[in-house]
Design an enzyme around this catalytic site. Structure first.
Site, mmCIF file in Angstrom:
data_model
loop_
_atom_site.group_PDB
_atom_site.id
_atom_site.type_symbol
_atom_site.label_atom_id
_atom_site.label_comp_id
_atom_site.label_asym_id
_atom_site.label_seq_id
_atom_site.Cartn_x
_atom_site.Cartn_y
_atom_site.Cartn_z
ATOM 1 C CG ASP A 218 -1.865 1.043 1.278
ATOM 2 O OD1 ASP A 218 -2.790 1.404 0.341
ATOM 3 O OD2 ASP A 218 -1.897 1.898 2.302
ATOM 4 C CD GLU A 277 15.331 -13.503 3.942
ATOM 5 O OE1 GLU A 277 14.439 -14.051 4.690
ATOM 6 O OE2 GLU A 277 16.102 -12.692 4.306
#
Length: 566
Positions: A218, A277
């Site tokens: 956002d 990751e």
């Protein structure tokens, strides 16, 4: 260039987000499992099969985190907990498992620009002294004037009114001011403080370890503010950017010091390193940046995987404008190795089944809603154009975002009385700007005797459905030839079958004139007639059309779209 072939990605190796159809769920308005009038996770879980049959690839959830709900969940007080009005963390685990079993990926909304004023970080800042570590999490500043009685700069809230509020210190004296680009209950975080990045690393990992497939970020363009927080020079009372397309990047950054600052890219790269990751995850930016070459900077290989294409969403409904935006999007995103996104509606704007029925000169600004004094939309024209526009969009290569209810053809609930409205914009502007509630009204699932039409079994609803919502109920459209729901199902089926999301695209000028647009993607001709006159349909197999009585070498009427296998 208009007839060039654009290869968006290799079909066999494309990452899922490059071609996915992603369905936005606004949790409080999708389905209510406990009958209290507010949508919740158990209600959504119960309805997931309907989304599987629709044919989507992923769901993006608007925030469901713990929140005082001053801005419908975009004011977060705990990023690791589901708000009790939506359920529990365990309810989310159940939802996630069912979605995975249906082959649906899950994207969650993360809000890094601001928190709720009830967040533990802000409460600690209020209790601490000026200059403290705790206040360093936010933008606390001394005011201007002899006694600090004036805000630190001229910035105004997106929702109306000042972007600064003054606090009362522990001793009862008037104290510092804090920045909030949105409501006063949503203080902006200070991303110049390394501790904020550390905090969000762990927030992201928390949800990634749960198994979510990515994040929608956002206010991705607003996280970092210009050092010193100088006054804005391109500015109006609503903190909206005027046209900056003629400015250089540096000029725009100076003129609008709260959007698109260079430092935000460091924060993005930090997010990306955490995402990387984990295998096969992605993130999409809500970055309101124009023009497209500027927006493309947000989707470079080490930043976001994709960003919403608001230029496309807010384009004029006419061939030349749309053709330019589509071409520019494919070219500019392609330069940085990204795929484009396409979207026509979301929780912040007027539903396109209504917006496209409003004369261009009368269309309100995004987020302002339709005021009672505005001209009444043409509902039938809006729906006709919305079906045509969606059919045009879903044939394009790249990722498409759908907003809940658009598959039903839902119009904007612009008739809502003021007493029901909850958008902060409405209150902060004393009703001058209506706000976004009209696109957030709960969905009608079953046309029945209850006021909520199957949203739940009690008829309760946090926002009331207008009377016309009953005719759009899902059960009235299921299996009905020509219904908007069946149109969406067919579009998504053919899109998948022909690999259009990862296809080879070119404009088909040989099939179009000044009132039509045509393109070919993986051997499928998509033709839209913007009118006013009907046009002859080329030979080939009709795969899907918005015009029920269309036949090959028949005539495609105005505001209709057809897909033809050549």
């Amino acid at each position: 260039m208009t007839n060039a072939t654009f290869l968006t990605q290799n079909n066999e190796q494309a990452e899922w987000w490059r071609s996915a159809v992603i369905y936005q769920i606004y949790p409080r308005s999708f389905a209510d499992g406990n009958g209290d009038g507010i949508g919740d996770l158990p209600g959504i879980t119960e309805k997931l099969d309907s989304l599987a049959t629709l044919g989507i690839d992923a769901i993006w959830f608007s925030p469901f985190f713990k929140s005082p709900q001053k801005d419908a969940g975009y004011d977060i007080s705990d990023y690791r907990q589901i708000d009790p009005i939506f359920g529990t963390n365990e309810d989310f685990d159940v939802l996630l498992a069912k979605a995975k079993s249906l082959g649906i990926r899950i994207i969650v909304d993360i809000v890094p620009n601001h928190t709720s004023d009830q967040h533990a970080w802000f409460q600690a800042a209020l209790a601490a002294a000026p200059g403290s570590i705790e206040r360093g999490y936010y933008h606390f500043k001394d005011g201007k004037g002899a006694n600090g009685e004036l805000p630190p700069n001229n910035w105004q809230s997106i929702f109306g009114g000042p972007a600064w509020s003054r606090i009362t210190e522990a001793d009862g004296s008037l104290g510092q001011w804090y920045l909030h680009l949105f409501d006063s209950s949503q203080p902006d975080l200070n991303w110049e403080n390394p501790a904020i990045a550390d905090e969000f690393d762990e927030i992201l990992r928390f949800w990634l370890k749960k198994g979510v497939d990515g994040f929608r970020v956002d206010v991705a363009h607003g996280m970092v503010k210009r050092a010193g927080l100088p006054d804005a020079t391109i500015y109006d009372e609503n903190l909206r950017e005027r046209s900056i397309s003629n400015l250089t990047m540096d000029e725009a950054e100076l003129a609008v010091p709260y959007w698109g600052q260079p430092g935000v890219h460091d924060a993005i790269r930090r997010f990306r390193r955490v995402i990387d990751e984990f295998d096969d995850r992605a993130m999409c930016a809500e970055a309101s940046m124009s023009p497209l070459p500027r927006l493309a900077m947000w989707v470079r290989p080490d930043e976001y995987h994709q960003s919403f294409n608001f230029d496309y969403m807010h384009s004029a409904y006419e061939p030349a404008a749309i053709k330019k935006i589509v071409t520019d999007s494919i070219v500019e995103y392609g330069k940085v190795g990204a795929s484009s996104t396409w979207v026509l509606s979301n929780h912040d704007g007027i539903r396109h089944a209504t917006r496209l029925g409003i004369a261009p000169e009368n269309t309100p600004r995004p987020g302002d809603g339709i005021h009672p004094t505005d001209p009444m939309p043409d509902e039938a024209l809006g729906l006709r154009r919305a079906r045509a526009a969606t059919s045009f969009m879903l044939g394009l290569p790249g990722s498409s975002y759908l907003y809940q209810g658009e598959e039903l053809g839902l119009p904007e609930a612009w008739q809502l009385e003021g007493k029901y409205r909850q958008d902060p914009t409405y209150a902060r502007t004393n009703g001058e700007r209506i706000g976004r509630d009209g696109c957030r009204v709960p969905l009608p699932w079953v046309a029945d005797a209850t006021a909520s039409n199957g949203f739940n079994t009690t008829g309760e609803s946090w926002l009331p459905q207008p009377a016309n919502y009953r005719v759009f109920a899902r059960n009235l459209q299921e299996g009905v030839a020509g219904s908007t729901l069946e149109l969406y199902k067919r579009l998504l089926k053919e899109r998948r079958q022909f690999g259009l999301g990862s296809g080879q695209f070119r404009w088909a000028d040989e099939y179009q004139d000044k009132n039509t647009l045509a393109y070919i993607n993986n051997g499928v001709l998509v033709l839209t007639n913007f009118g006013p006159e009907a046009v002859v349909v080329p030979a080939g197999e009709i795969l899907v059309t918005t015009q029920h009585d269309l036949s090959i070498e028949g005539e495609l009427e105005h505001d209709q779209t057809v897909w033809i296998k050549l």
